[in-house]
Each structure stands twice: as C-alpha cells, then as structure tokens.
Design an enzyme around this catalytic site. Structure first.
Site, PDB file in Angstrom:
ATOM      1  N   HIS A  98       0.758  -1.281  -0.085  1.00  0.00           N
ATOM      2  CA  HIS A  98       0.036  -0.098  -0.058  1.00  0.00           C
ATOM      3  C   HIS A  98       1.074   1.129   0.056  1.00  0.00           C
ATOM      4  O   HIS A  98       0.599   2.105  -0.789  1.00  0.00           O
ATOM      5  CB  HIS A  98      -1.052   0.053   1.169  1.00  0.00           C
ATOM      6  CG  HIS A  98      -1.854  -0.970   1.465  1.00  0.00           C
ATOM      7  ND1 HIS A  98      -2.180  -1.946   2.306  1.00  0.00           N
ATOM      8  CD2 HIS A  98      -2.816  -1.577   0.315  1.00  0.00           C
ATOM      9  CE1 HIS A  98      -3.141  -2.636   2.093  1.00  0.00           C
ATOM     10  NE2 HIS A  98      -3.388  -2.659   0.924  1.00  0.00           N
TER      11      HIS A  98
ATOM     12  N   ARG B  82      -1.378  -5.569  -8.672  1.00  0.00           N
ATOM     13  CA  ARG B  82      -0.541  -6.345  -8.664  1.00  0.00           C
ATOM     14  C   ARG B  82      -0.542  -7.523  -9.789  1.00  0.00           C
ATOM     15  O   ARG B  82       0.700  -8.024 -10.282  1.00  0.00           O
ATOM     16  CB  ARG B  82      -0.340  -7.242  -7.472  1.00  0.00           C
ATOM     17  CG  ARG B  82       0.032  -6.671  -6.290  1.00  0.00           C
ATOM     18  CD  ARG B  82      -0.267  -6.872  -4.874  1.00  0.00           C
ATOM     19  NE  ARG B  82      -1.723  -7.166  -4.771  1.00  0.00           N
ATOM     20  CZ  ARG B  82      -2.416  -7.449  -3.724  1.00  0.00           C
ATOM     21  NH1 ARG B  82      -1.828  -7.758  -2.615  1.00  0.00           N
ATOM     22  NH2 ARG B  82      -3.869  -7.921  -3.625  1.00  0.00           N
TER      23      ARG B  82
END
Ligand code: PNS
Length: 164
Positions: A17, A92
């Site tokens: 994050h 991702r």
C-alpha cells in the site's frame, strides 16, 4: 491543488500500500488515504486501528502531503467531500484488475469520478494484507512486509484472538 484518494480496507496497511501511496504522490499534490468499509470483508482490526497503522507507516516513511482518514459510507461521496479529482488504486496482477474493474466502473457511473491504476513494484507483489495475517498466524516472519509497529499490532491481535 490536485487531490487524489487512495482507498482500501487496509486490514492492515502494508508496504505494498505504501508503494501505491508513493506513486499517487508523484501524480498529485495531496493524497488522502481513505480507510473505507468493505461489506464483503470481515476485518481483524477496527477502523480506528487501521487508520492508526496507516498513519504510523506513512509517518515512519516520512511522506509529506499524505493524510489518512476514515471514510464511512460511499467512497464517491467521500471524494466529493474532500474535493478529490481521482481515485488511485494499485494493481499487482490480473486478478486485482478483475476485482477493481467493477468498482471503478460503478464509481464512475454514480459520480463521474475516474479511477486511475498504477502498477505496484513487482518485488512487493507477493504482499497482501490477508496473506500477511495468515503467515503471522502460523508463526512466519512478516518483517519487511509491514511497518514494525504493524508487526506488533498483528501479533497482539492474533494473540488476543487465540485467548478467546
Ligand atoms: O482494500 P479493498 O478491500 O479492496 O478496498 C475496497 C474498498 C474499501 C475501496 C471498497 O469496498 C469501497 O469503496 N468501499 C466503500 C463503500 C462503497 O463506496 N462501496 C461501493 C464501491 S463500488
């Protein structure tokens, strides 16, 4: 001043994050990390603890122009309240995109707000809040995936769960 919102459950906030927040900073003047409610997830931490962990991680990384706030209710309403032009989320892999696409389209349909996607650092792509908690639950080492303060918080929360 260009404000963007980085939303998530952040249960807890990870170095993955943090990487997304760094990238959001490079694209804006002010980043607001919005700790939101995901009706599909049961969280280990209260929203207040999730806010505190995100704040501590960002402070320790010495990132300026980043605020962490609780965002109860609709994310698009939060964006309007804080004057955010865009939502920024990290990806991702393709599975992330599959999950994000319906939310981005819904948010745009109900408010017009556009979601921008940034690609996370590949060396961090194994980090997911759920996996970090699972590794910790089974005694594995999670240093390097979350801030040291978050490591302690996870260990404390899991120990409290075991006592119940
Ligand atoms: O980290 P997550 O769980 O993938 O983040 C999802 C989150 C919290 C950003 C999403 O569930 C959300 O925006 N929740 C706030 C309520 C809302 O606006 N729901 C409609 C989303 S299309």
């Amino acid at each position: 001043m260009r404000t963007v919102v980085c939303p998530g459950s952040f249960d807890p906030f990870t170095y993955g994050h943090l990487d997304v927040v760094r990238r959001a900073r490079s694209l804006s003047d002010r980043v607001i990390v919005a700790v939101a409610h995901n009706a599909a997830k049961k969280t280990l931490f209260s929203v207040q603890r999730r806010v505190e962990m995100a704040r501590a991680t960002i402070e320790n990384a010495q990132l300026s122009n980043v605020e962490v706030r609780e965002a109860p209710g609709l994310l698009t309403e939060f964006c309007a309240e804080v004057g955010a032009e865009h939502i920024i989320k990290g990806l991702r892999n393709g599975a992330d995109l599959d999950g994000e696409l319906p939310m981005a389209l819904m948010n745009r349909a109900i408010s017009g707000v556009e979601t921008l996607f940034v690609l996370g650092e590949p060396q961090l792509s194994h980090i997911a809040s759920s996996l970090v908690k699972d590794v910790a639950r089974h005694g594995g080492d999670i240093h390097g995936m979350v801030d040291p303060m978050v490591v302690e918080e996870i260990q404390r929360a899991l120990a409290a769960q075991e006592e119940k």
